[in-house]
Write an enzyme that holds these catalytic residues in place. Sequence first.
Site, PDB file in Angstrom:
ATOM      1  CB  THR A 145      43.384  66.968  69.407  1.00 24.42           C
ATOM      2  OG1 THR A 145      42.166  66.356  68.992  1.00 24.42           O
ATOM      3  CG2 THR A 145      43.100  68.375  69.894  1.00 24.42           C
ATOM      4  CE  LYS A 192      45.921  66.215  73.158  1.00 21.88           C
ATOM      5  NZ  LYS A 192      45.660  65.418  71.975  1.00 21.88           N
ATOM      6  CE  LYS A 214      39.040  67.444  69.455  1.00 22.99           C
ATOM      7  NZ  LYS A 214      37.867  66.675  69.829  1.00 22.99           N
ATOM      8  CG  LEU A 248      50.167  59.785  65.398  1.00 23.83           C
ATOM      9  CD1 LEU A 248      51.233  60.487  64.572  1.00 23.83           C
ATOM     10  CD2 LEU A 248      50.674  58.425  65.891  1.00 23.83           C
ATOM     11  N   PRO A 249      48.669  60.748  69.544  1.00 26.41           N
ATOM     12  CG  PRO A 249      49.528  59.442  71.285  1.00 26.41           C
ATOM     13  CD  PRO A 249      49.619  59.646  69.799  1.00 26.41           C
TER      14      PRO A 249
HETATM   15  P1  NAD Z   1      45.390  56.621  72.043  1.00 26.04           P
HETATM   16  O1  NAD Z   1      46.462  57.007  72.999  1.00 26.04           O
HETATM   17  O2  NAD Z   1      44.367  55.588  72.400  1.00 26.04           O
HETATM   18  O3  NAD Z   1      46.050  56.155  70.645  1.00 26.04           O
HETATM   19  C1  NAD Z   1      47.207  56.712  70.091  1.00 26.04           C
HETATM   20  C2  NAD Z   1      47.935  55.610  69.320  1.00 26.04           C
HETATM   21  O4  NAD Z   1      49.075  56.189  68.669  1.00 26.04           O
HETATM   22  C3  NAD Z   1      48.460  54.478  70.216  1.00 26.04           C
HETATM   23  O5  NAD Z   1      47.991  53.233  69.733  1.00 26.04           O
HETATM   24  C4  NAD Z   1      49.982  54.611  70.110  1.00 26.04           C
HETATM   25  O6  NAD Z   1      50.655  53.369  70.179  1.00 26.04           O
HETATM   26  C5  NAD Z   1      50.127  55.238  68.733  1.00 26.04           C
HETATM   27  N1  NAD Z   1      51.389  55.939  68.533  1.00 26.04           N
HETATM   28  C6  NAD Z   1      52.010  56.842  69.322  1.00 26.04           C
HETATM   29  N2  NAD Z   1      53.150  57.264  68.755  1.00 26.04           N
HETATM   30  C7  NAD Z   1      53.262  56.602  67.572  1.00 26.04           C
HETATM   31  C8  NAD Z   1      54.229  56.607  66.530  1.00 26.04           C
HETATM   32  N3  NAD Z   1      55.333  57.369  66.585  1.00 26.04           N
HETATM   33  N4  NAD Z   1      54.015  55.798  65.478  1.00 26.04           N
HETATM   34  C9  NAD Z   1      52.915  55.006  65.413  1.00 26.04           C
HETATM   35  N5  NAD Z   1      51.967  54.966  66.368  1.00 26.04           N
HETATM   36  C10 NAD Z   1      52.147  55.749  67.428  1.00 26.04           C
HETATM   37  O7  NAD Z   1      44.683  57.992  71.668  1.00 26.04           O
HETATM   38  P2  NAD Z   1      43.215  58.216  71.038  1.00 26.04           P
HETATM   39  O8  NAD Z   1      42.205  58.258  72.108  1.00 26.04           O
HETATM   40  O9  NAD Z   1      43.053  57.310  69.859  1.00 26.04           O
HETATM   41  O10 NAD Z   1      43.384  59.737  70.532  1.00 26.04           O
HETATM   42  C11 NAD Z   1      44.171  60.080  69.396  1.00 26.04           C
HETATM   43  C12 NAD Z   1      44.002  61.570  69.153  1.00 26.04           C
HETATM   44  O11 NAD Z   1      42.609  61.861  68.940  1.00 26.04           O
HETATM   45  C13 NAD Z   1      44.457  62.454  70.323  1.00 26.04           C
HETATM   46  O12 NAD Z   1      45.064  63.608  69.818  1.00 26.04           O
HETATM   47  C14 NAD Z   1      43.153  62.792  71.032  1.00 26.04           C
HETATM   48  O13 NAD Z   1      43.241  64.026  71.722  1.00 26.04           O
HETATM   49  C15 NAD Z   1      42.184  62.841  69.874  1.00 26.04           C
HETATM   50  N6  NAD Z   1      40.774  62.547  70.182  1.00 26.04           N
HETATM   51  C16 NAD Z   1      40.437  61.478  70.970  1.00 26.04           C
HETATM   52  C17 NAD Z   1      39.081  61.235  71.245  1.00 26.04           C
HETATM   53  C18 NAD Z   1      38.647  60.076  72.123  1.00 26.04           C
HETATM   54  O14 NAD Z   1      37.464  60.049  72.505  1.00 26.04           O
HETATM   55  N7  NAD Z   1      39.531  59.141  72.466  1.00 26.04           N
HETATM   56  C19 NAD Z   1      38.103  62.064  70.705  1.00 26.04           C
HETATM   57  C20 NAD Z   1      38.477  63.108  69.871  1.00 26.04           C
HETATM   58  C21 NAD Z   1      39.822  63.340  69.621  1.00 26.04           C
END
Ligand code: NAD
Length: 313
Positions: free
Chosen positions: A112, A262, A187, A73-74
């Site tokens: 994260t 964030k 992280k 999740l975000p």
């Molecule tokens: P994203 O915003 O693309 O995806 C998050 C998903 O969570 C979305 O599809 C959203 O609809 C869903 N969501 C939100 N609230 C929800 C709920 N209550 N119930 C169900 N689904 C829900 O984000 P991302 O890029 O996939 O990143 C996710 C996490 O991983 C973050 O914490 C980010 O910091 C971390 N991260 C991302 C990357 C990257 O390269 N994108 C790399 C390492 C870590």
Amino acid sequence: MTQNTPKDTPKIAFIGLGNMGGPMAKNLLKNGYQVTVYDLSEAAQQQLSDAGASTSSSPKQAVQGADVVITMLPASKHVNTVYLGDAEATQLTADGLLSELPSGTLVIDSSTIDAAAARNVARIATTKGIDMVDAPVSGGTAGAEAGTLTFIVGGEDSAFNRAEPILKAMGKNIFHAGSNGAGQVAKICNNMLLGILMSGTAEALNLGVKNGLDAKVLSDIMLQSSGRNWTLEVYNPYPGVLENVPSSRGYSGGFMSQHMHKDLHLALQAAEDINAEVPMGAQAAALYDEHIKEHNTKDFSSIMAHFDSSVLR
Ligand code: NAD
């Protein structure tokens, strides 16, 4: 990848199918796991359904019969909402998943988030007999797709040992950083450095380009020199230098600037809590504070536009 489905293969509920969670859940399917998914976005659920997952209409429905729950999740408020039932909750409410899960369930949160929130949710899970680890990842969307993520895990040895084989279906390097919250601390140290490196790389490329150099030529020179770093080598922020990176497709996909913002603020908060000096992290955070006002959902390499706004036109 293997396609075995031994009888005792755990059933997995996967919640959060965004840029990272979507490909991670697909890799579990490719490795023979039965996966039930949930996301607020129907389009995201549909993609996983096409890949062979069962879909659901709520987190509580997704976890019915699951041995393992994984969330991607975000931010902290979303993790609190799913597990505790409210974005601001510090205690379990009836809407929280932790009130639904049977004891013995393994919970892996790969989002994260701040270490204090991770420790709090894990503490409540433990009181219900649920094993929980924080397992944030590094490696970006390319690593999520290739199944080569690095997982940085915080939690008890027994929970880590249960999680490890599942994480191996989505990643290559699995580190046990320490107790609950330790994965999140490691992280944010990494991502603070990443934010600094991306900002510095964009700054250097702009300096060279504005002085008449070609961005690709300059990148090749710095890659064979002491300025070499991950952002320059595999995630170059200047459009056209590398193929298949966000900068070469209008900074779409990848790791959104709002997530880097964030993470930098999580690092600053952690530094303030223990009185550590983080002047470079603070400078990178100040750049992203400005940047997200217009480019919240663009990949974090779009910080290039702070130096050269033409890259986003
Ligand atoms: P994203 O915003 O693309 O995806 C998050 C998903 O969570 C979305 O599809 C959203 O609809 C869903 N969501 C939100 N609230 C929800 C709920 N209550 N119930 C169900 N689904 C829900 O984000 P991302 O890029 O996939 O990143 C996710 C996490 O991983 C973050 O914490 C980010 O910091 C971390 N991260 C991302 C990357 C990257 O390269 N994108 C790399 C390492 C870590």
